[in-house]
Each structure stands twice: as C-alpha cells, then as structure tokens.
Design an enzyme around this catalytic site. Sequence first.
Site, mmCIF file in Angstrom:
data_model
loop_
_atom_site.group_PDB
_atom_site.id
_atom_site.type_symbol
_atom_site.label_atom_id
_atom_site.label_comp_id
_atom_site.label_asym_id
_atom_site.label_seq_id
_atom_site.Cartn_x
_atom_site.Cartn_y
_atom_site.Cartn_z
ATOM 1 N N HIS A 1 0.836 -1.221 0.000
ATOM 2 C CA HIS A 1 0.000 0.000 0.000
ATOM 3 C C HIS A 1 0.867 1.266 0.000
ATOM 4 C CE1 HIS A 1 -3.344 -2.701 1.241
ATOM 5 N NE2 HIS A 1 -2.379 -3.274 1.959
ATOM 6 N N SER B 1 15.653 21.514 -15.795
ATOM 7 C CA SER B 1 14.496 22.344 -16.059
ATOM 8 C C SER B 1 14.980 23.678 -16.595
ATOM 9 C CB SER B 1 13.721 22.552 -14.756
ATOM 10 O OG SER B 1 12.970 23.744 -14.820
ATOM 11 N N LYS C 1 16.692 21.513 -10.539
ATOM 12 C CA LYS C 1 16.039 20.275 -10.948
ATOM 13 C C LYS C 1 16.945 19.312 -11.704
ATOM 14 C CE LYS C 1 12.151 19.358 -10.732
ATOM 15 N NZ LYS C 1 10.865 19.856 -11.221
ATOM 16 N N GLU D 1 10.365 8.335 -16.701
ATOM 17 C CA GLU D 1 9.037 8.937 -16.938
ATOM 18 C C GLU D 1 8.544 8.638 -18.339
ATOM 19 O OE1 GLU D 1 8.445 13.129 -15.082
ATOM 20 O OE2 GLU D 1 10.589 12.884 -15.377
#
Length: 465
Positions: free
Chosen positions: A162, A283, A289, A296
């Site tokens: 979970h 970024s 970043k 992804e």
Amino acid sequence: MSKNKDQNKLWGGRFTEATDAFVQRFTASVDFDRRLFQQDIDGSVAHAKMLAKAGILTADEVSQILDGLESIRQDISDEKFEWSVALEDVHMNIEAALTSRIGDVGKKLHTGRSRNDQVATDIRLYVRGEIDQIAELITKLQSALLGVAEKEASTIMPGFTHLQTAQPVSFGHHMMAWFEMLNRDYDRLLDCRKRVNLSPLGSAALAGTTYPIDRVFTAELLGFDAPTRNSLDSVSDRDFAIELASFASILMMHLSRFSEELVLWTSAQFNFIDLPDRFCTGSSIMPQKKNPDVPELVRGKTGRVHGHLVSLLTLMKSQPLAYNKDNQEDKEPLFDLIDTVKDCLFAYSEMMPAVNCNKDEMYAAAKQGYATATDLADYLVKKGMPFRDAHEVVGRSVAFGIEQKKDLAELTLTELQNFSDLIAEDVFEVLTLEGSVAARDHIGGTAPTQVLAAVATAKADISKR
Ligand code: ARG
C-alpha cells in the site's frame, strides 16, 4: 491506351479508369511497409528457388531473377531506390523494379503466389527477427539487474505494501523481483516465437495454387519450422502479431512499474537512489532540478503500446476470412510497438548498472514506520503466544512508540515488557533491520544469503539462453 497503363499498375488489366489520386494515397502502404524490403526479397528469393526446383522456371530464368533481386536489395540498402506511391506497396515496388531491370522474366516471379501470402510471410520473418533482438535486450537488462542485486544483496530498504512501510527488505531482493517479471516476459516472448515461425508462403491468394509448389522447401529456406496448415487461415491470421502486442503490453506494464519506483526513489522525499546525470535532464526555469525523464518516458510510452494492442485486436475483430485490406493496418502499430519496446529495454539496460544506491537514506527510511513490528509478533509466537494475540500486543507497543516518537528498537526492555512478560533481552536481536532481513531465510525470502543464491541460479539460467 487506357490511363491505368500510364500509371504502371501491376493489376491494371481490368481497369478502364485511372485510380483517383486520393484513393491512390489512401490505399498505399509503401511509406511504412518498405521497412519489410529485406524480408520481401528473402521471401522472393526462396519462392524463385522453389519455382526452379519444381521445374516451373528454368535455371537461367531464376538466376536472372535472383541477380535482379540482389541488385534491388543493394540499391534499397544504399538508399538509391526510388519508391513509388503509385506502386502501392513494398511488394509491387520491388516486383516492378525487377521487371524494369531484367525484362519480362521478372514478370514470372509472381507465379503461384499472391501478395496475400507474400505479406504474411514478410511480417512473420520480420517479427521473428525482432523477437530475437528483443529477447537479447531482455537478457541484457536482466543481467544488469543481477549485477545490482548481487552488489546490493545486503543493502536494506523499507519494503512497502500500500506504499506504506511494511517490512525491511534487501534492495537486491527488490531487483530480483524485477528480474522475475522480466523472466516471465522472456518466456512469453519465446512462446510467441513458436507460433510466429511458420511459413504461410504457398497459400497464395487464399486457396493455394495449381502449380506443383513445394512449401516445405520454401519453409526450410526461410528458416521456418514448418509450413502453416490452412491457406485461408494463413493469409488472414494476424494473431501472432496480437500475441507479440500482448507480450509487449505486459512487458511495458512491468517497465512502467519499474519507472514509477525509480521516479519515486529519486525524489528528494525518498532519495533512495541517484540516476546518472546522462540519463536525466534539467528544467529551463528551476536550476535545482534533475528530472528522471527516461523512466518517466518509459512509463508514458506504455500507453502507446497498450493502445497498439487494442488497435490490433480491433483490427481483427469480426473480419471474415480470408485476406482483407484491413490487414494492411497491422503494420504501423506493430512496427511502433517493436521500436518502443526495444528503445525502452535498451534505455533500462544501459541505465540500471549506473544507478547509485543511497544506502544510508534507505536504511534510515527502513527504521521509520515500525518495519520490524511483524518480527516482534513472530518473536512472541516463538515464545508460545498465539499469533492473533501477538498481533494485538505489538499493535499496542507500536501505538505507544508513536506516542513516544520512538521506534520499537528504541523502546527500553522495561517499556516493552509492559506489553508482555514473554519479552526478554534477546528481543533486540529481532528488532534490528539486519536481524529482520536475515531471518527470512528460505527460498524466495529476502535474507541476503537467499538473494545471493537467487542471483547465482538466475545467472546460470540465463547463461543457457
Ligand atoms: N499492402 C498489402 C498489405 O499490407 C499487401 C497485400 C495486399 N493484397 C491485396 N490483395 N490487396 O496487406
């Protein structure tokens, strides 16, 4: 002279009107099926050799055809070949070029075959080749995972259910879970290969042919295991492509899960691992970043592969026997899913060996969240308490720990004994993360010795491929 002759169509005989320009573009597949030129030529070579063996063409005719086909193969490879949309597809482009190079003998190649068995043969040959490359890429990624698993067999991280801290596990064990998923993908792929590697050549348009062809001979020349057994089925069936798409969909589902975990683990909040800079991007606005773009994108590309599975299923749904033009629509999804799977496997096989584990962060995270609570319950059971009672006792100890802001291992013996007088000094051995992990010492368990044994077995298995 009718307009169709100007267009040089190979099927123009019964037509009195030229094809509408839109219809020509709409029905043509050469822009994408030219990818099959090697397989198309291989199939033609085998067919021509068979026609000679069967006495349908003379030795001289076949030798001219073979020379012509090889010169076309060379020109296409050198990007010197002129593809024509008016000639619709890869098959007719190559056949027309053959006739223009060697003259009327070229027109004899299409004896006893149809584009219907031709395209089915081409796709099967193509898919077989790609399956072999995909199998190698899976093995490469699996080897990479084995390397990480071996190195990190004793590295402790929190295991989750979970997405809540559940029990400590070894990072190597986690890598071996990924390995197992890929192992099943590999088996599915090779199983699919058995049904791909059959020769439809000789099925002709749909019913077979009146010439004394030798289908076993062409099947052998092309490295197929055997000829297919029903001509109607052979020209229409694309379920082998659907099988590959289902394999690919399951594989991508697995890769999307790996991706999701990598994305989570690289976040500042987890900080379990670092990905190599060369697999990340920055970024344009936020200088701090470092984005995990590769995982992804793999996660994102899962969508198109799942979409292609649905496209292929829907393409075949309700199609009457035998060949229908619908089937031309099989290629783009098939090619794209193959390209996507190969890229994703390649990316992961290159990236995984370079993953850096932040062991201290993983360890610290495992210490939070009462990951050894089950170990305390098991300890009480071993001292004679029924498991359900032990569960209750530990639940109350955890509640106390939360109140005190202390992990179970940080409670004193006296504090722990308030919950059960079965608890003694030796409890601290099971409350440590190392003790907890090492105690799960059986086949499939997370103990480092078991992880190393699993790695050794897996290495031996994949070395037999
Ligand atoms: N381009 C076609 C395809 O990909 C080849 C077979 C066409 N056959 C036909 N009779 N129109 O399916």
